[in-house]
Scaffold this motif. Sequence first.
Motif, PDB file in Angstrom:
ATOM      1  N   SER A  59       1.158  -1.453  -0.182  1.00 35.88           N
ATOM      2  CA  SER A  59      -0.216  -0.271  -0.017  1.00 35.88           C
ATOM      3  C   SER A  59       0.699   1.003  -0.163  1.00 35.88           C
ATOM      4  N   THR A  60       1.600   1.551   0.783  1.00 36.75           N
ATOM      5  CA  THR A  60       3.000   2.305   0.754  1.00 36.75           C
ATOM      6  C   THR A  60       3.298   3.006  -0.750  1.00 36.75           C
ATOM      7  N   ALA A 106       2.429   1.806  -2.999  1.00 35.68           N
ATOM      8  CA  ALA A 106       1.566   2.291  -3.977  1.00 35.68           C
ATOM      9  C   ALA A 106       0.824   3.534  -4.360  1.00 35.68           C
ATOM     10  N   ALA A 107       0.467   4.680  -2.894  1.00 37.91           N
ATOM     11  CA  ALA A 107       0.907   5.858  -2.945  1.00 37.91           C
ATOM     12  C   ALA A 107       2.232   5.952  -3.455  1.00 37.91           C
ATOM     13  N   VAL A 116       2.197   7.441  -6.866  1.00 36.37           N
ATOM     14  CA  VAL A 116       1.131   9.197  -7.815  1.00 36.37           C
ATOM     15  C   VAL A 116       2.720   9.116  -8.332  1.00 36.37           C
ATOM     16  N   LEU A 134      -7.316  -1.597   3.357  1.00 41.71           N
ATOM     17  CA  LEU A 134      -7.165  -0.445   3.739  1.00 41.71           C
ATOM     18  C   LEU A 134      -6.304  -0.558   1.779  1.00 41.71           C
ATOM     19  N   ARG A 168      -6.348  -1.548  -0.945  1.00 41.99           N
ATOM     20  CA  ARG A 168      -7.547  -1.287  -1.798  1.00 41.99           C
ATOM     21  C   ARG A 168      -7.329   0.274  -1.700  1.00 41.99           C
ATOM     22  N   PHE A 169      -8.352   0.489  -1.472  1.00 40.78           N
ATOM     23  CA  PHE A 169      -8.158   1.862  -0.705  1.00 40.78           C
ATOM     24  C   PHE A 169      -7.333   2.924  -1.088  1.00 40.78           C
ATOM     25  N   ILE A 170      -5.975   2.543  -0.699  1.00 40.54           N
ATOM     26  CA  ILE A 170      -4.866   3.367  -1.190  1.00 40.54           C
ATOM     27  C   ILE A 170      -4.654   3.051  -2.383  1.00 40.54           C
ATOM     28  N   THR A 190      -7.055   2.528  -4.871  1.00 45.63           N
ATOM     29  CA  THR A 190      -8.423   3.861  -5.954  1.00 45.63           C
ATOM     30  C   THR A 190      -7.564   5.417  -5.629  1.00 45.63           C
ATOM     31  N   ASP A 191      -7.228   5.348  -4.786  1.00 45.54           N
ATOM     32  CA  ASP A 191      -7.089   7.073  -4.074  1.00 45.54           C
ATOM     33  C   ASP A 191      -6.084   7.618  -5.074  1.00 45.54           C
ATOM     34  N   THR A 192      -4.516   6.202  -5.355  1.00 50.01           N
ATOM     35  CA  THR A 192      -3.523   6.364  -6.124  1.00 50.01           C
ATOM     36  C   THR A 192      -3.681   6.493  -7.759  1.00 50.01           C
ATOM     37  N   ILE A 198      -7.046   7.600  -8.596  1.00 49.61           N
ATOM     38  CA  ILE A 198      -7.605   9.221  -8.743  1.00 49.61           C
ATOM     39  C   ILE A 198      -6.574   9.729  -9.007  1.00 49.61           C
ATOM     40  N   ARG A 199      -5.351  10.104  -8.393  1.00 51.68           N
ATOM     41  CA  ARG A 199      -4.341  11.184  -8.401  1.00 51.68           C
ATOM     42  C   ARG A 199      -4.017  10.913  -9.692  1.00 51.68           C
ATOM     43  N   GLU A 245     -15.581   3.706  -9.492  1.00 46.05           N
ATOM     44  CA  GLU A 245     -15.195   4.442  -8.493  1.00 46.05           C
ATOM     45  C   GLU A 245     -13.828   5.683  -8.455  1.00 46.05           C
TER      46      GLU A 245
END
Lengths: 352, 475
Positions: free
Chosen positions: A150-151, A153-154, A157, A178, A180-182, A184-186, A188-189, A215
Amino acid sequence: MTHSGILEIALIAVFAPVVVMTTLIIAHAKHADAREKRDALALDQCRGSLIRVLVDGANVAPVDRSLLSGLPARLLLDLFLELERSVRTSETLSLRAVAIEFGVVDSAELLIGSRRWWRRLRGVQLLMLLDERRELRPALLADTHTRIRSTAAAWSVAGATPEEIEAVIHLLDDPDALTRFIATDTLIRTGREAVPAIVELLANREARGVAAALEVASSINDPRFLDPALELCRHEGALIRSLAYRVLGAVGGTRALDQLAVGLADSDERVRAEAAAALGRLRHWPAATLVALCLNDEHWNVRSAAGLALRDMGSPGILLLRRAARPHSPTAPLARQILARRDLFDSDVGAA
Amino acid sequence: MSGVEEAIRSMLSISTWAILCYFVVVNCLYLVLMVSAALDLRTHSLEADDDQLRRLLSSPLAPRISMLVPAYNESVTIVENIRGLLTLAYPGLEIVVVDDGSNDETIAALRSEFDLEPISPVFHKVLPAEEITSVFRSRLHPDLVVAAKKNGGKSDALNAAIDLASGELVCSLDADTILEEDALQRLVRPFLGSDEVVAAGATIRVANGCTVHNGRMKEVHAPRRFVAGVQAVEYLRAFLFGRLGWNRLGGNIVISGAFALFRRQLLIDIGGYRHGVGEDMDIIVRLRRDGYERGRHARVEFVADPVAWTEAPDSLRVLARQRDRWHRGLSETLWHHHRVLLNRRYGVLGWVLFPFFVAIEWVAPVVEAAGLVTIVAGLVLGAIDVPLAALVFLAAYGLGLLHSLSAITLAEFSSQRYGSVRDSRRMLMWAILENLGYRQLTVWWRLRGIARFLRGNTEWGSMERRGIPTGEAAG
């Protein structure tokens, strides 16, 4: 064995751990206190050195150099993590240069090779903040531990390659919520660079991660999502359909509007509400009559979405709301609430 | 020796052994919880996720949270409390204050401080609550909504707030709870990317003895006074291994309403809060039951990391009322949901959690009181000898001390540690003294709670609070 014998054993069994724990607590408290004081002093001095480098753009002075060299590795890493979060972009380059010079980046790379996940996590956090050694990212995206993935993935960006975007897309289906959330957020960014890969995922309606991909699509708002979204409006899952309608509401266009009108009659209330809300966002007043029918829906969220959509459509919608607000009409309570709606955000409400 | 005397002695002896076995079993189960909690705490402290928390602040995916703030006659403190909430670091945070028919200047204070404008929002009144008479929004802080309603009690006010709230998640909060700035970012984590989590609770710690500045905890110290001190130990035990331990063993059936996060729609689906004294536990049990009845997962998570601070009663009189109410609430909830017990339909809830809470949390004061009476009678009548009596005391209080020390040790080695050696020593002292009179008092209060429940008493009683002074330690 007599009761006295059992009691003796029990006393030892209970009070021995009591003594051990008491000693442990006091000893740890003393040790932690002393360490905090020592570390605070060392960090303060080194923080001063680094801030001088960042502010003055000066080279690291000999006295500062010796201070920094003497700082334990874990504190050096903590210090760079702390400062990286506070610097402007122009100062990041200076901080990065110092980090390389003092082997912080090399230390972080070594940590990534550790068998212990929490050490690998420290390493990837630092590399992410300094944005160094991007070539290590693909391997980190496939790490066995979820926090590392996840890190990473973040981190992706920043200048993600198509392969890295693909790897992040795979994380949309990660077992950890968490992550999956990150992911998805990545995405989008990441924005439009991620669109081709997401379109490809959406083309496979059975793929896992489709909901998260929708999403992302509804946030990025790219016309390339129109075709896959139209297709997914016929998906058997209501959640997927509702998200697909949300994408149509973001993308707009004639084909989207036609499909949104169809969505008002979907069997699932989430889909109907999403379709009504989307038509309101697009202010598509030709659909006002169809939307007004939803004021009779059995579900509140559909009725309120329809009512608010009519309000957003302007005069045609307001007219239909007024009709719906007639006395004895079953839609009157909601219609009146919508017409009477008065909030600070409305353009017709002026400041006092 | 007559046959009757012999029978009495025999009964006392058997009872004593039974009580001894009960305490040994209970403490073994607590040991299991402690190990589970230690593993969770270790994993959590290794993760150190500050970067991922900060990311939330700018993420379009961050679920909207509405803070629910029921207020009744709080004109003195309400402005300060709301100011504290407005500084919480969470994107798009909505604050919904519901004035529950106050007869002081609560609404006037809010209007004056926050420049409130009357609004007519669109909302669906679903949950049982007294009528809302007016709704306002602040021009200075547009995410602050204030509603005035007719008096109906705390549960009623919470239901009205839930109806009005626009967030996907709602957060219940006591009026005097002090939160850390990033508390919501931490508490929301279990909900991210997962639909299974229905509620999450956080650690509540005793603020007595600490220093507060501008609504934020500035210095953490162990309480200096006995009553607050023993409660600090109890809270560590209850939260750090009671609640946390259950995360890996089937989840929780109670989280503190002083700071808890819920999915708003699910609260509406189950009919919101019920009037009663055990509403914290009742709402969680109902959420979990609803999950089983609808055939979906309904996890209730406890997150050790966000900490909320609350002022503990510093007089025995007020504390007695609180503990009496808590045990009445427990009795009420267990009785109301008694069909869950050992019911196959409810899985872990029916076969593990409920039996634990009935046989251990609820029955414990009865057994402890019976134990004290049995031992005294047994010693007087010569049915038991002193070593056996000592063994029972050791099982009850010695093992209890061990668990308190385990909780303090867990705290010491985690982010929950107190700041100094002096504080650690103080906590050790309170842990030892707790067993010398205080614990026995709590037995009496809990028995009273059971008796009052059986008599149908549903009063809350008044909770006097002095407040934690700002800028200086108190307690």
